[in-house]
Design an enzyme around this catalytic site. Structure first.
Site, PDB file in Angstrom:
ATOM      1  N   SER A   1       8.321   5.192  17.048  1.00 44.56           N
ATOM      2  CA  SER A   1       6.830   4.548  17.502  1.00 44.56           C
ATOM      3  C   SER A   1       7.095   4.280  18.859  1.00 44.56           C
ATOM      4  O   SER A   1       7.464   3.021  18.852  1.00 44.56           O
ATOM      5  CB  SER A   1       6.611   3.665  16.462  1.00 44.56           C
ATOM      6  OG  SER A   1       6.302   4.054  15.265  1.00 44.56           O
ATOM      7  N   LEU A   2       6.524   5.109  19.722  1.00 44.73           N
ATOM      8  CA  LEU A   2       6.987   4.739  21.238  1.00 44.73           C
ATOM      9  C   LEU A   2       5.686   4.129  21.843  1.00 44.73           C
ATOM     10  O   LEU A   2       5.739   2.916  22.313  1.00 44.73           O
ATOM     11  CB  LEU A   2       7.217   6.091  22.036  1.00 44.73           C
ATOM     12  CG  LEU A   2       8.318   6.039  23.051  1.00 44.73           C
ATOM     13  CD1 LEU A   2       9.486   5.420  22.553  1.00 44.73           C
ATOM     14  CD2 LEU A   2       8.461   7.352  23.762  1.00 44.73           C
TER      15      LEU A   2
ATOM     16  N   CYS B   1       4.864  -7.462   7.752  1.00 46.06           N
ATOM     17  CA  CYS B   1       6.086  -7.077   8.809  1.00 46.06           C
ATOM     18  C   CYS B   1       6.309  -8.070   9.882  1.00 46.06           C
ATOM     19  O   CYS B   1       5.263  -8.731  10.153  1.00 46.06           O
ATOM     20  CB  CYS B   1       5.357  -5.648   9.387  1.00 46.06           C
ATOM     21  SG  CYS B   1       6.635  -5.017  10.872  1.00 46.06           S
TER      22      CYS B   1
ATOM     23  N   ASN C   1      -6.839   4.144  14.309  1.00 37.89           N
ATOM     24  CA  ASN C   1      -7.942   3.685  13.139  1.00 37.89           C
ATOM     25  C   ASN C   1      -8.014   2.163  13.380  1.00 37.89           C
ATOM     26  O   ASN C   1      -7.297   1.245  13.337  1.00 37.89           O
ATOM     27  CB  ASN C   1      -7.067   3.681  11.898  1.00 37.89           C
ATOM     28  CG  ASN C   1      -7.354   4.622  11.096  1.00 37.89           C
ATOM     29  OD1 ASN C   1      -8.856   5.187  10.954  1.00 37.89           O
ATOM     30  ND2 ASN C   1      -6.701   5.343  10.160  1.00 37.89           N
TER      31      ASN C   1
ATOM     32  N   CYS D   1      -1.902   1.600   7.798  1.00 40.70           N
ATOM     33  CA  CYS D   1      -1.125   0.777   7.173  1.00 40.70           C
ATOM     34  C   CYS D   1      -1.593  -0.619   7.341  1.00 40.70           C
ATOM     35  O   CYS D   1      -1.966  -1.214   8.371  1.00 40.70           O
ATOM     36  CB  CYS D   1       0.391   0.813   7.554  1.00 40.70           C
ATOM     37  SG  CYS D   1       0.725   0.207   9.260  1.00 40.70           S
TER      38      CYS D   1
ATOM     39  N   CYS E   1      -1.716  -3.486  15.136  1.00 39.00           N
ATOM     40  CA  CYS E   1      -1.424  -2.892  13.637  1.00 39.00           C
ATOM     41  C   CYS E   1      -1.854  -4.184  12.657  1.00 39.00           C
ATOM     42  O   CYS E   1      -1.443  -5.164  12.697  1.00 39.00           O
ATOM     43  CB  CYS E   1       0.195  -2.787  13.491  1.00 39.00           C
ATOM     44  SG  CYS E   1       0.528  -2.629  11.837  1.00 39.00           S
TER      45      CYS E   1
ATOM     46  N   CYS F   1       3.146  -6.056  16.058  1.00 39.32           N
ATOM     47  CA  CYS F   1       2.594  -5.053  17.057  1.00 39.32           C
ATOM     48  C   CYS F   1       0.891  -5.369  17.054  1.00 39.32           C
ATOM     49  O   CYS F   1       0.361  -5.508  16.020  1.00 39.32           O
ATOM     50  CB  CYS F   1       2.660  -3.564  16.665  1.00 39.32           C
ATOM     51  SG  CYS F   1       4.343  -3.045  16.609  1.00 39.32           S
TER      52      CYS F   1
ATOM     53  N   GLU G   1       0.807  -1.166  -0.044  1.00 36.63           N
ATOM     54  CA  GLU G   1       0.004   0.005  -0.084  1.00 36.63           C
ATOM     55  C   GLU G   1       0.915   1.163  -0.190  1.00 36.63           C
ATOM     56  O   GLU G   1       1.964   1.447   0.569  1.00 36.63           O
ATOM     57  CB  GLU G   1      -0.725  -0.021   1.193  1.00 36.63           C
ATOM     58  CG  GLU G   1      -1.848  -1.188   1.333  1.00 36.63           C
ATOM     59  CD  GLU G   1      -2.388  -1.192   2.660  1.00 36.63           C
ATOM     60  OE1 GLU G   1      -3.207  -2.036   2.869  1.00 36.63           O
ATOM     61  OE2 GLU G   1      -2.295  -0.309   3.572  1.00 36.63           O
TER      62      GLU G   1
ATOM     63  N   GLY H   1       5.496  -2.242   6.902  1.00 34.47           N
ATOM     64  CA  GLY H   1       6.810  -2.735   7.119  1.00 34.47           C
ATOM     65  C   GLY H   1       7.648  -1.895   8.051  1.00 34.47           C
ATOM     66  O   GLY H   1       7.203  -0.730   8.251  1.00 34.47           O
ATOM     67  N   GLU H   2       8.635  -2.456   8.443  1.00 36.24           N
ATOM     68  CA  GLU H   2       9.462  -1.808   9.329  1.00 36.24           C
ATOM     69  C   GLU H   2      11.000  -1.351   8.558  1.00 36.24           C
ATOM     70  O   GLU H   2      11.562  -2.263   8.173  1.00 36.24           O
ATOM     71  CB  GLU H   2       9.942  -2.704  10.632  1.00 36.24           C
ATOM     72  CG  GLU H   2      11.277  -2.211  11.331  1.00 36.24           C
ATOM     73  CD  GLU H   2      11.088  -0.857  11.922  1.00 36.24           C
ATOM     74  OE1 GLU H   2      10.064  -0.483  12.524  1.00 36.24           O
ATOM     75  OE2 GLU H   2      12.320  -0.071  11.819  1.00 36.24           O
TER      76      GLU H   2
ATOM     77  N   CYS I   1       3.167   8.381   1.781  1.00 36.52           N
ATOM     78  CA  CYS I   1       3.637   7.491   2.727  1.00 36.52           C
ATOM     79  C   CYS I   1       3.629   6.145   2.011  1.00 36.52           C
ATOM     80  O   CYS I   1       2.916   5.586   1.401  1.00 36.52           O
ATOM     81  CB  CYS I   1       2.275   7.211   3.632  1.00 36.52           C
ATOM     82  SG  CYS I   1       2.677   6.042   4.918  1.00 36.52           S
TER      83      CYS I   1
ATOM     84  N   SER J   1      10.010   6.093   9.978  1.00 33.14           N
ATOM     85  CA  SER J   1       9.705   5.865  11.344  1.00 33.14           C
ATOM     86  C   SER J   1       9.959   4.271  11.387  1.00 33.14           C
ATOM     87  O   SER J   1      10.008   3.726  10.762  1.00 33.14           O
ATOM     88  CB  SER J   1       8.047   5.891  10.978  1.00 33.14           C
ATOM     89  OG  SER J   1       7.608   5.496  12.310  1.00 33.14           O
TER      90      SER J   1
HETATM   91  N1  SAH Z   1       7.067  -0.062  11.153  1.00 34.72           N
HETATM   92  C1  SAH Z   1       7.479   1.313  11.432  1.00 34.72           C
HETATM   93  C2  SAH Z   1       6.833   2.213  10.190  1.00 34.72           C
HETATM   94  C3  SAH Z   1       5.066   1.691   9.767  1.00 34.72           C
HETATM   95  S1  SAH Z   1       4.192   2.084  10.967  1.00 34.72           S
HETATM   96  C4  SAH Z   1       6.822   1.715  12.663  1.00 34.72           C
HETATM   97  O1  SAH Z   1       6.122   0.901  13.424  1.00 34.72           O
HETATM   98  O2  SAH Z   1       7.162   3.134  13.112  1.00 34.72           O
HETATM   99  C5  SAH Z   1       3.715   3.539  10.820  1.00 34.72           C
HETATM  100  C6  SAH Z   1       3.042   4.263  12.179  1.00 34.72           C
HETATM  101  O3  SAH Z   1       1.513   3.895  11.922  1.00 34.72           O
HETATM  102  C7  SAH Z   1       3.611   3.525  13.522  1.00 34.72           C
HETATM  103  O4  SAH Z   1       3.788   4.774  14.304  1.00 34.72           O
HETATM  104  C8  SAH Z   1       2.554   2.752  13.951  1.00 34.72           C
HETATM  105  O5  SAH Z   1       2.503   2.212  15.189  1.00 34.72           O
HETATM  106  C9  SAH Z   1       1.199   3.454  13.365  1.00 34.72           C
HETATM  107  N2  SAH Z   1       0.004   2.629  13.124  1.00 34.72           N
HETATM  108  C10 SAH Z   1      -0.081   1.169  12.880  1.00 34.72           C
HETATM  109  N3  SAH Z   1      -1.362   0.796  12.831  1.00 34.72           N
HETATM  110  C11 SAH Z   1      -2.244   1.866  13.019  1.00 34.72           C
HETATM  111  C12 SAH Z   1      -3.584   2.046  13.144  1.00 34.72           C
HETATM  112  N4  SAH Z   1      -4.380   1.201  13.283  1.00 34.72           N
HETATM  113  N5  SAH Z   1      -3.978   3.237  13.606  1.00 34.72           N
HETATM  114  C13 SAH Z   1      -3.170   4.434  13.842  1.00 34.72           C
HETATM  115  N6  SAH Z   1      -1.725   4.355  13.460  1.00 34.72           N
HETATM  116  C14 SAH Z   1      -1.399   3.028  13.488  1.00 34.72           C
HETATM  117 FE1  SF4 Z   2       5.361  -3.534  11.789  1.00 39.08          FE
HETATM  118 FE2  SF4 Z   2       5.253  -0.759  12.142  1.00 39.08          FE
HETATM  119 FE3  SF4 Z   2       3.021  -2.329  12.127  1.00 39.08          FE
HETATM  120 FE4  SF4 Z   2       4.638  -2.796  14.356  1.00 39.08          FE
HETATM  121  S1  SF4 Z   2       3.370  -0.682  13.594  1.00 39.08           S
HETATM  122  S2  SF4 Z   2       3.750  -4.323  13.218  1.00 39.08           S
HETATM  123  S3  SF4 Z   2       6.991  -2.285  13.363  1.00 39.08           S
HETATM  124  S4  SF4 Z   2       4.315  -1.971  10.437  1.00 39.08           S
END
Ligand code: SAH
Ligand code: SF4
Length: 376
Positions: A235-236, A129, A315, A357, A136, A133, A108, A180-181, A122, A212
């Site tokens: 991403s904390l 990934c 989201n 994502c 996600c 998490c 995407e 992805g990371e 983006c 990120s």
């Molecule tokens: N893997 C990397 C970059 C991709 S995710 C990372 O984790 O930083 C990009 C951002 O979208 C991250 O901060 C992630 O935590 C956030 N994210 C993932 N799923 C989400 C959701 N459903 N709603 C809002 N933010 C989300």
């Molecule tokens: Fe991977 Fe980022 Fe989603 Fe965590 S938030 S599963 S690191 S894409």
């Protein structure tokens, strides 16, 4: 088609998928390849400019290259990075593409317009990934494979105007926040930044590129010393290890203190402010005490001028987490500010097209074929 023809055609497709993409090569790599083909040196610049400046997607477009050379290049390099499977536009102008890569993997890419006409793209860096998490949609898929540098930059090119001067291409910022990371696909991510920044291509300022990460501490430290000027977003999502480990398994490998130490090193080395992303999950990490704790740990780790918190409205996905209320988000931001931490509440963009994502891929695959046809 005879069986032999079918076998040959399948073999051809498989070989095509194994070839590097033309967009994967840096100018220096193209120079080596074209020298091997007995071509003059200026040809490499010409080809690079076609691919990354004029955004050609097939060899036929490169009208000022000799036909024989185009054929030779076509045998060695693939030129098209992605076919659009779905193209959705949200009410707020956010546009989301689902792209199919040469081997059938789907990724995407999202274009997010700002009111002043600027466009942020983006990009995804992996199909799926590995980090899982809990909140996600991409994390649920597991990792299928890394994307190549060409597959990453081609996502940006989907939104850019070909043949334009860099400042007129229409893409002002690129964020590595798709599927992805990025730091788990380190080499291709870095190469893609260098391709985007090349003056013979898009000529993007590295300062307008944000990577990120979920906190791969050793890679964050490595990135600090690459001499790039990209912004780092971490991403904390939690103020302590207990909460962070419960939603981000990677925290057990690189706990909060290590991630913050790596962020400090990045800020100190590059003299750039680090952004901390914080997804607001109702009842999990969104209480005022969490905000106070977050301010404390951040201010212990970094000077206030070198840190910024972005609060992200969640989201919802199928995972079952709830979004925080607007009032909780406001209160959380107020507590951070009162404790000397700069904070922005991110607008939730593209909610009606599942722009977080991994969501479009998940939803599209769930939908039936007629829905996919309607989207495309
Ligand atoms: N893997 C990397 C970059 C991709 S995710 C990372 O984790 O930083 C990009 C951002 O979208 C991250 O901060 C992630 O935590 C956030 N994210 C993932 N799923 C989400 C959701 N459903 N709603 C809002 N933010 C989300
Ligand atoms: Fe991977 Fe980022 Fe989603 Fe965590 S938030 S599963 S690191 S894409």
């Amino acid at each position: 088609m005879t069986t032999l023809q079918a076998t040959l055609s399948e073999l051809h497709d498989r070989l095509a998928a194994d070839r590097p993409l033309a967009q994967d090569l840096t100018l220096a790599e193209l120079e080596v390849l074209l020298a091997e083909l007995g071509q003059p040196r200026y040809r490499a610049r010409q080809v690079f400019h076609w691919l990354h400046g004029r955004l050609a997607t097939c060899w036929e477009q490169m009208s000022d290259l000799p036909a024989a050379l185009r054929r030779e290049l076509a045998e060695r390099l693939g030129a098209v990075a992605g076919e659009v499977v779905a193209d959705q536009r949200a009410a707020d102008g956010t546009r989301k593409l689902l792209l199919r890569l040469r081997d059938g993997q789907q990724i995407e890419t999202v274009g997010i317009p700002a009111r002043d006409g600027r466009l942020t793209v983006c990009v995804s860096t992996q199909a799926g990934c590995a980090l899982g998490c809990g909140f996600c949609a991409t994390g649920e898929m597991g990792l299928a494979r890394n994307l190549s540098a060409g597959e990453i930059v081609s996502q940006v090119y989907q939104f850019a105007t070909p043949h334009a001067r860099p400042e007129e291409r229409g893409v002002s910022n690129v964020v590595y926040m798709g599927m992805g990371e990025p730091l788990h696909n380190y080499a291709a991510t870095l190469k893609s930044v260098r391709l985007l920044a090349d003056p013979l291509g898009m000529g993007m300022s590295e300062r307008r590129i944000t990577i990120s990460t979920s906190g791969l501490a050793p890679r964050m430290r490595q990135l600090a010393h690459e001499g790039l000027h990209v912004r780092l977003a971490v991403s904390l999502h939690a103020p302590n290890d207990a909460i962070r480990s419960s939603i981000m398994p990677i925290n057990r490998r690189y706990p909060l203190a290590e991630v913050l130490a790596a962020a400090r090193e990045y800020a100190a080395e590059t003299d750039r402010r680090v952004s901390f992303e914080y997804v607001m999950l109702g009842g999990v990490n969104d209480a005022p005490e969490h905000a106070a704790e977050l301010a404390r740990v951040l201010r212990t780790a970094l000077p206030p001028a070198l840190l910024h918190v972005n609060l992200i409205p969640y989201n919802p996905t199928a995972a079952g987490f709830a979004s925080s209320s607007a009032a909780s988000i406001r209160q959380f931001a107020d507590v951070l500010r009162a404790n000397g931490v700069r904070v922005t509440v991110r607008a939730s963009r593209g909610r009606d097209i599942a722009a977080a994502c991994g969501q479009l891929k998940t939803e599209t695959n769930r939908a039936n074929r007629s829905t996919i046809a309607a989207l495309g």
